[in-house]
Structures are given as C-alpha cells and as structure tokens.
Motif scaffolding. Structure first.
Motif, mmCIF file in Angstrom:
data_model
loop_
_atom_site.group_PDB
_atom_site.id
_atom_site.type_symbol
_atom_site.label_atom_id
_atom_site.label_comp_id
_atom_site.label_asym_id
_atom_site.label_seq_id
_atom_site.Cartn_x
_atom_site.Cartn_y
_atom_site.Cartn_z
ATOM 1 N N ALA A 108 7.605 7.221 5.428
ATOM 2 C CA ALA A 108 8.258 6.178 6.225
ATOM 3 C C ALA A 108 7.958 6.504 7.673
ATOM 4 O O ALA A 108 8.331 7.571 8.163
ATOM 5 N N SER A 167 9.818 11.520 6.556
ATOM 6 C CA SER A 167 10.202 10.763 7.743
ATOM 7 C C SER A 167 9.217 11.140 8.845
ATOM 8 O O SER A 167 9.081 12.315 9.183
ATOM 9 N N SER A 200 17.553 7.405 1.197
ATOM 10 C CA SER A 200 16.511 7.876 0.274
ATOM 11 C C SER A 200 17.175 8.466 -0.955
ATOM 12 O O SER A 200 18.122 9.239 -0.847
ATOM 13 N N THR A 220 8.712 7.006 -5.522
ATOM 14 C CA THR A 220 8.243 8.251 -4.912
ATOM 15 C C THR A 220 9.151 9.391 -5.355
ATOM 16 O O THR A 220 10.309 9.188 -5.711
ATOM 17 N N ASN A 240 10.128 11.936 -0.020
ATOM 18 C CA ASN A 240 9.806 11.080 1.118
ATOM 19 C C ASN A 240 9.648 11.904 2.384
ATOM 20 O O ASN A 240 10.300 12.938 2.546
ATOM 21 N N GLY A 247 6.153 9.567 -0.580
ATOM 22 C CA GLY A 247 6.325 8.422 0.308
ATOM 23 C C GLY A 247 6.340 8.838 1.763
ATOM 24 O O GLY A 247 6.825 9.920 2.098
ATOM 25 N N SER A 252 2.972 4.431 1.780
ATOM 26 C CA SER A 252 3.430 4.418 3.169
ATOM 27 C C SER A 252 4.109 3.100 3.485
ATOM 28 O O SER A 252 3.728 2.057 2.957
ATOM 29 N N GLN A 257 12.939 0.701 4.385
ATOM 30 C CA GLN A 257 11.878 1.672 4.105
ATOM 31 C C GLN A 257 12.266 2.525 2.901
ATOM 32 O O GLN A 257 11.454 2.754 2.002
ATOM 33 N N ALA A 258 13.505 3.015 2.885
ATOM 34 C CA ALA A 258 13.976 3.840 1.768
ATOM 35 C C ALA A 258 13.954 3.038 0.464
ATOM 36 O O ALA A 258 13.538 3.551 -0.581
ATOM 37 N N THR A 308 13.978 14.450 1.086
ATOM 38 C CA THR A 308 13.292 13.930 2.264
ATOM 39 C C THR A 308 13.070 15.059 3.253
ATOM 40 O O THR A 308 13.941 15.906 3.451
ATOM 41 N N LEU A 318 10.330 2.618 -0.798
ATOM 42 C CA LEU A 318 9.808 3.843 -1.417
ATOM 43 C C LEU A 318 10.490 4.102 -2.764
ATOM 44 O O LEU A 318 9.841 4.553 -3.704
ATOM 45 N N SER A 319 11.768 3.783 -2.864
ATOM 46 C CA SER A 319 12.474 3.915 -4.140
ATOM 47 C C SER A 319 11.873 2.975 -5.190
ATOM 48 O O SER A 319 11.645 3.377 -6.337
#
Length: 150
Positions: free
Chosen positions: A46, A112, A127, A107, A110, A44, A70, A98-99, A131, A102-103
C-alpha cells in the motif's frame, strides 16, 4: 513481563525474524529473507501516490520471489470533502480501501510504503494480516524522520 503474553503466531514471527536477520543486509533484503522464512507466497504493498516510482521498484524486486499486489492511496476515488465531512479539495487518500483491496486479493503480509501520518495508522488497523513499513513519509527531512536527532 513474561512470555505468556506471546501467542504461537507471535513466536513464529519472532523466529522468522531471527532466521531472516541479515547483519549487513538492507531492509528490503531482510524483508525478502523474513518472508521466505515465514513461507509467504503473496505480499501486498500500500503506497502513497508520491512514491509510485519507488513502489514499482519494490514491487518488481519482490516479484522475483513472491506474488505481489500493489495499491495506491487514491484507490476508490472518494472525494475528500465526502470522506472528511468538511471543505477539502481533491480525491482523498483511502487507507481503509487499500487494506480492503489487499484483503480481497488475499495477501499474506502487507507493506506500508510512505503513507501519510494517520493514514498509516488506519491502514495498519484495517489490515487483516501482519503489516510492516518500508518507508515513512517525512516531507521536511526527505523521509528520514530521525534526521534532527543525528
């Protein structure tokens, strides 16, 4: 300190980092090598809206090796005044959103990318997978926060 503070997962990550090390490689090349060593399939990203172009380039580069998801910082469209509880104009960045996005997309790691100071901290803490950072925002020094220390 002793090695008992490390979990089996920590040791797996440290071994993959060692296996993925590329003395002449870029951060992106090492990210790809590390992710392969970890056996990752889905990554992922973010990113800050300021870095949409760069996020697309990273997405396309990683997509040659992995499935990539993304998400931009304004996801969810929350009014800044509603989130922050004070008079602020516009749509707020939404690092927790965003987290969560992606969860929901499952993903395995992740990235950043250029999130604002503080927003990156919220994103990292929310997240549910490991990350890493690929770019940090530094408006004054064109995203090179160590420039004053060279």
């Amino acid at each position: 300190m002793d090695k008992e503070i490390y979990t089996k997962d920590d040791i797996k990550i440290m071994n993959a980092a060692e296996d993925g090390k590329m003395p002449q490689g870029s951060r992106v090349e090492e990210l790809i090598s590390f992710s392969k060593a970890m056996g990752l399939k889905k990554i992922g990203i973010a990113h800050c809206g300021m870095f949409t172009k760069e996020a697309k380039i990273l997405h396309d580069t990683l997509a040659e090796h992995f499935e990539v998801v993304s998400v931009g910082c304004k996801t969810g469209g929350i009014a800044a005044k509603d989130l922050l509880g004070r008079e602020v104009n516009g749509i707020s960045c939404n690092p927790a959103g965003q987290a969560a996005y992606l969860s929901e997309n499952k993903t395995e790691m992740n990235i950043s990318m250029g999130l604002c100071m503080g927003h990156d901290i919220v994103f990292n803490s929310k997240s549910d997978v490991m990350t890493t950072s690929i770019l940090v925002k530094d408006r004054k020094h064109k995203h090179n926060p160590m420039k004053n220390f060279e």
